[in-house]
Write an enzyme that holds these catalytic residues in place. Structure first.
Site, PDB file in Angstrom:
ATOM      1  N   ASP A   1       0.861  -1.186   0.000  1.00 47.95           N
ATOM      2  CA  ASP A   1       0.000   0.000   0.000  1.00 47.95           C
ATOM      3  C   ASP A   1       0.899   1.239   0.000  1.00 47.95           C
ATOM      4  O   ASP A   1       2.103   1.139   0.238  1.00 47.95           O
ATOM      5  CB  ASP A   1      -0.923  -0.020   1.232  1.00 47.95           C
ATOM      6  CG  ASP A   1      -2.205   0.773   0.988  1.00 47.95           C
ATOM      7  OD1 ASP A   1      -2.317   1.428  -0.066  1.00 47.95           O
ATOM      8  OD2 ASP A   1      -3.086   0.744   1.868  1.00 47.95           O
TER       9      ASP A   1
ATOM     10  N   HIS B   1      -9.622  -1.967  -8.162  1.00 49.95           N
ATOM     11  CA  HIS B   1      -9.639  -0.929  -7.122  1.00 49.95           C
ATOM     12  C   HIS B   1      -8.885   0.339  -7.526  1.00 49.95           C
ATOM     13  O   HIS B   1      -9.402   1.445  -7.352  1.00 49.95           O
ATOM     14  CB  HIS B   1      -9.066  -1.521  -5.828  1.00 49.95           C
ATOM     15  CG  HIS B   1      -8.964  -0.562  -4.696  1.00 49.95           C
ATOM     16  ND1 HIS B   1     -10.059   0.114  -4.190  1.00 49.95           N
ATOM     17  CD2 HIS B   1      -7.889  -0.141  -3.961  1.00 49.95           C
ATOM     18  CE1 HIS B   1      -9.666   0.886  -3.186  1.00 49.95           C
ATOM     19  NE2 HIS B   1      -8.355   0.760  -3.038  1.00 49.95           N
TER      20      HIS B   1
HETATM   21 FE1  N7H Z   1      -7.260   1.729  -1.537  1.00 49.41          FE
HETATM   22  N1  N7H Z   1      -5.919  -2.895  -1.091  1.00 49.41           N
HETATM   23  O1  N7H Z   1      -5.162  -3.446  -0.374  1.00 49.41           O
HETATM   24  O2  N7H Z   1      -6.508  -3.492  -1.985  1.00 49.41           O
HETATM   25  N2  N7H Z   1      -5.639   0.675  -2.146  1.00 49.41           N
HETATM   26  N3  N7H Z   1      -7.685   0.276  -0.172  1.00 49.41           N
HETATM   27  N4  N7H Z   1      -8.815   2.875  -0.785  1.00 49.41           N
HETATM   28  N5  N7H Z   1      -6.783   3.241  -2.754  1.00 49.41           N
HETATM   29  C1  N7H Z   1      -4.703   1.124  -3.050  1.00 49.41           C
HETATM   30  O3  N7H Z   1      -1.473   2.781  -4.871  1.00 49.41           O
HETATM   31  C2  N7H Z   1      -7.119  -0.979  -0.094  1.00 49.41           C
HETATM   32  C3  N7H Z   1      -9.617   2.562   0.252  1.00 49.41           C
HETATM   33  C4  N7H Z   1      -7.503   4.420  -2.948  1.00 49.41           C
HETATM   34  O4  N7H Z   1      -3.499   6.374  -7.364  1.00 49.41           O
HETATM   35  C5  N7H Z   1      -3.744   0.088  -3.284  1.00 49.41           C
HETATM   36  O5  N7H Z   1      -1.002   2.901  -2.758  1.00 49.41           O
HETATM   37  C6  N7H Z   1      -7.745  -1.695   1.001  1.00 49.41           C
HETATM   38  C7  N7H Z   1     -10.662   3.551   0.393  1.00 49.41           C
HETATM   39  C8  N7H Z   1      -6.813   5.272  -3.884  1.00 49.41           C
HETATM   40  O6  N7H Z   1      -3.488   4.479  -8.449  1.00 49.41           O
HETATM   41  C9  N7H Z   1      -4.106  -0.988  -2.517  1.00 49.41           C
HETATM   42  C10 N7H Z   1      -8.658  -0.836   1.556  1.00 49.41           C
HETATM   43  C11 N7H Z   1     -10.443   4.466  -0.608  1.00 49.41           C
HETATM   44  C12 N7H Z   1      -5.674   4.578  -4.265  1.00 49.41           C
HETATM   45  C13 N7H Z   1      -5.318  -0.632  -1.809  1.00 49.41           C
HETATM   46  C14 N7H Z   1      -8.630   0.391   0.812  1.00 49.41           C
HETATM   47  C15 N7H Z   1      -9.266   4.046  -1.324  1.00 49.41           C
HETATM   48  C16 N7H Z   1      -5.684   3.315  -3.542  1.00 49.41           C
HETATM   49  C17 N7H Z   1      -2.563   0.142  -4.242  1.00 49.41           C
HETATM   50  C18 N7H Z   1      -9.578  -1.033   2.723  1.00 49.41           C
HETATM   51  C19 N7H Z   1     -11.224   5.712  -0.937  1.00 49.41           C
HETATM   52  C20 N7H Z   1      -4.610   5.059  -5.214  1.00 49.41           C
HETATM   53  C21 N7H Z   1      -1.361   0.764  -3.619  1.00 49.41           C
HETATM   54  C22 N7H Z   1      -9.415  -1.920   3.647  1.00 49.41           C
HETATM   55  C23 N7H Z   1     -12.521   5.751  -1.015  1.00 49.41           C
HETATM   56  C24 N7H Z   1      -4.952   4.699  -6.640  1.00 49.41           C
HETATM   57  C25 N7H Z   1      -1.265   2.260  -3.775  1.00 49.41           C
HETATM   58  C26 N7H Z   1      -3.894   5.221  -7.568  1.00 49.41           C
HETATM   59  C27 N7H Z   1      -4.702   2.350  -3.668  1.00 49.41           C
HETATM   60  C28 N7H Z   1      -6.112  -1.461  -0.987  1.00 49.41           C
HETATM   61  C29 N7H Z   1      -9.452   1.458   1.068  1.00 49.41           C
HETATM   62  C30 N7H Z   1      -8.706   4.745  -2.363  1.00 49.41           C
HETATM   63  C31 N7H Z   1      -3.318  -2.289  -2.477  1.00 49.41           C
HETATM   64  C32 N7H Z   1      -7.492  -3.106   1.460  1.00 49.41           C
HETATM   65  C33 N7H Z   1     -11.771   3.552   1.443  1.00 49.41           C
HETATM   66  C34 N7H Z   1      -7.260   6.660  -4.333  1.00 49.41           C
END
Ligand code: N7H
Length: 508
Positions: free
Chosen positions: A196, A349
């Protein structure tokens, strides 16, 4: 925190950020391997205000301090040190209920105040698909008045530092919820196993330009966003011209603070998101068996990245750990080139939450994704969460899993137009991204974000099977459960340091 290189000082035409005044978690992030969140109710306003002025104010970590620490950490690493520096950080935020207590203001009458913030997280829960019944009591209405964020290199150190802050406030507060998160043994990876913190928006005036081919980017692929999207009283993103085009380098209108003392402050969203790791794995196993696919590929298609952080848009068929670890390459991609979701599903996602140049243009075809991208840049979030809960243990089973997940944190100047919009209108909306066509024609319904999309029941994602590099085999990912459930949330305002030293907030 390798997500951006810092170059403090404005480039020509960009604003000078008041880094001494902005709290450190907002634009850069407090350095941390552990973080204690202390949610509290204010029980004696006058004593609380006096204590904030006299005892708390000087321990709040500013952005200047966080930037200095980044340099200190880089120097220690360069000198061969592998240990963590004994650094603690403290930030402070208030809900609308807390601000009302402190200022006596009727927030409903304040023009320009974000309605999501003014109404509070619990009143907005239904609209986001949250199950309010699953929320911990302290986050149900009226919710807490404020929160301390206390970071350190270990959980015991974060806990001890948090206790010292709480003690300093004496009986002027009552702690209503306190929870400490920490990086997992697999550092930087969340509980589903993915790296992340790979992608963050760059900030004009702060993020160093590292891409000689593109002056509007920090690291390659990292768009530079005007600071008013995250902190009040700076220019925001430019508004599109009549033909839908924008000039990224032109500043947009100033994002005015709704109240003068909100200058240099930011709204913070906190969400306690439980991750059902076993349920996630079971769904991935069942769907990969059904589709005849490798499990890791199915999971990567759901996220849009491999566990190492490597983007599937660049590495569509197998993980490339060297790519995942390389900040000069791991964000260097767009989606418009992947018109038929062969590399990355529309609903993955990272494609749902940051569709880059994926949005269909209102403007002329010659703009090829650029007008759509301009509106996407007004939905950006600065994320700063941390995992919580124990590692998975033998004996746990689907349905009886321990409470573990992510304490999600993000910063913005409009919770309604940024966090809530991304969750509600993109992640939860099966029709988004709109207007996509199948290779042979015919509309596409992309489905829900399979990680955070909330539909109150069954969810689907279009095209888990990669048609890479060509092909038109139709497939659907069928999800019968949610693996990420909100169990509490709060909307906070993180004031500037001057506002915590004097002014109506602290009764002077
Ligand atoms: Fe996410 N995951 O592990 O699958 N997220 N996220 N997220 N997320 C991102 O780019 C995850 C949540 C965003 O710029 C990565 O840092 C999990 C909420 C945004 O390309 C991974 C949860 C919201 C990005 C995960 C969670 C977001 C992002 C890739 C909850 C907003 C950047 C690593 C438990 C509503 C996208 C990274 C970009 C990336 C995961 C929550 C948003 C692995 C497990 C609630 C904007």
């Amino acid at each position: 925190m390798a997500v951006q290189r810092l170059a403090v000082g404005a480039a020509p035409g960009e604003p000078t950020l008041r880094l001494d005044d902005i709290q450190g978690d907002v634009l850069v992030g407090l350095q941390k391997d552990a973080e204690c969140f202390v949610f509290f109710a204010i029980t004696d306003v006058v004593v609380f205000q006096q204590n904030v002025r006299d005892q708390v104010c000087h321990v709040i970590t500013s952005t200047t301090e966080v930037v200095r620490r980044e340099a200190q950490i880089a120097a220690a690493k360069a000198a061969g040190s592998t240990g963590r520096l004994p650094i603690t950080g403290v930030n402070l935020g208030f809900t609308a209920a807390g601000l009302t207590k402190l200022t006596g203001l009727n927030l409903a009458t304040v023009a320009g105040l974000d309605p999501a913030f003014a109404n509070g997280a619990s009143t907005r829960a239904n609209g986001l698909g949250d199950d309010l019944g699953a929320w911990k009591d302290p986050f149900q209405a009226p919710g807490p008045d404020g929160v301390f964020l206390v970071t350190a290199r270990t959980a015991p150190e974060a806990d001890a530092a948090a206790s010292a802050v709480v003690q300093g406030l004496g009986s002027s507060i009552a702690v209503v919820w306190r929870e400490t998160g920490a990086t997992r043994p697999q550092r930087g990876h969340e509980h589903f196993g993915f790296l992340d913190g790979v992608s963050q928006p760059g900030v004009r005036g702060l993020t160093q330009r590292m891409n000689p081919a593109n002056p509007d980017q920090g690291l390659p692929g990292q768009e530079l966003v005007w600071p008013g999207e995250f902190v009040f009283d700076y220019p925001g993103q430019p508004e599109p011209a009549a033909d839908g085009s924008t000039r990224k380098e032109h500043q947009g209108p100033n994002v005015d603070p709704p109240l003068a003392w909100m200058r240099d402050g930011s709204y913070m969203v906190w969400r306690r998101l439980e991750q059902k790791v076993l349920a996630f794995r079971a769904a991935v196993a069942a769907e990969s068996d059904k589709l005849g696919m490798d499990r890791e590929l199915v999971a990567a298609r759901m996220v849009g990245r491999w566990p190492s952080g490597a983007p599937i848009s660049v590495a569509p068929l197998q993980d490339e750990p060297a790519l995942g670890a390389d900040p000069m390459k791991n964000n260097d991609f767009d989606f418009a080139i992947d018109a038929h979701q062969r590399r990355c599903p529309y609903a993955a996602h990272i494609r749902k939450t940051y569709p880059r140049d994926d949005l269909n243009d209102a403007g002329p075809p010659s703009l090829a994704g650029k007008a759509g991208e301009a509106s996407v840049q007004t939905r950006r979030l600065r994320r700063a969460g941390i995992p919580f809960g124990p590692e998975l243990r033998d004996g746990e089973a689907v349905g009886t899993e321990a409470s573990r997940g992510l304490m999600f944190v993000c910063y913005q100047t409009s919770i309604t137009d940024q966090f809530e919009f991304v969750q509600r209108s993109w992640a939860n909306n099966p029709d988004f991204v709109f207007g996509k066509q199948r290779p042979g024609g015919g509309p596409v319904t992309p489905g829900h974000d399979p990680i955070i999309g909330q539909a109150g029941g069954a969810r689907t994602m279009d095209e888990p099977l990669p048609n890479y590099p060509a092909g038109s085999l139709r497939s659907t990912l069928d999800l019968t459960t949610q693996f990420v459930d909100s169990t509490g949330a709060g909307y906070f305002f993180m004031p500037s340091l001057p506002a915590l030293r004097s002014g109506p907030l602290v009764g002077t």
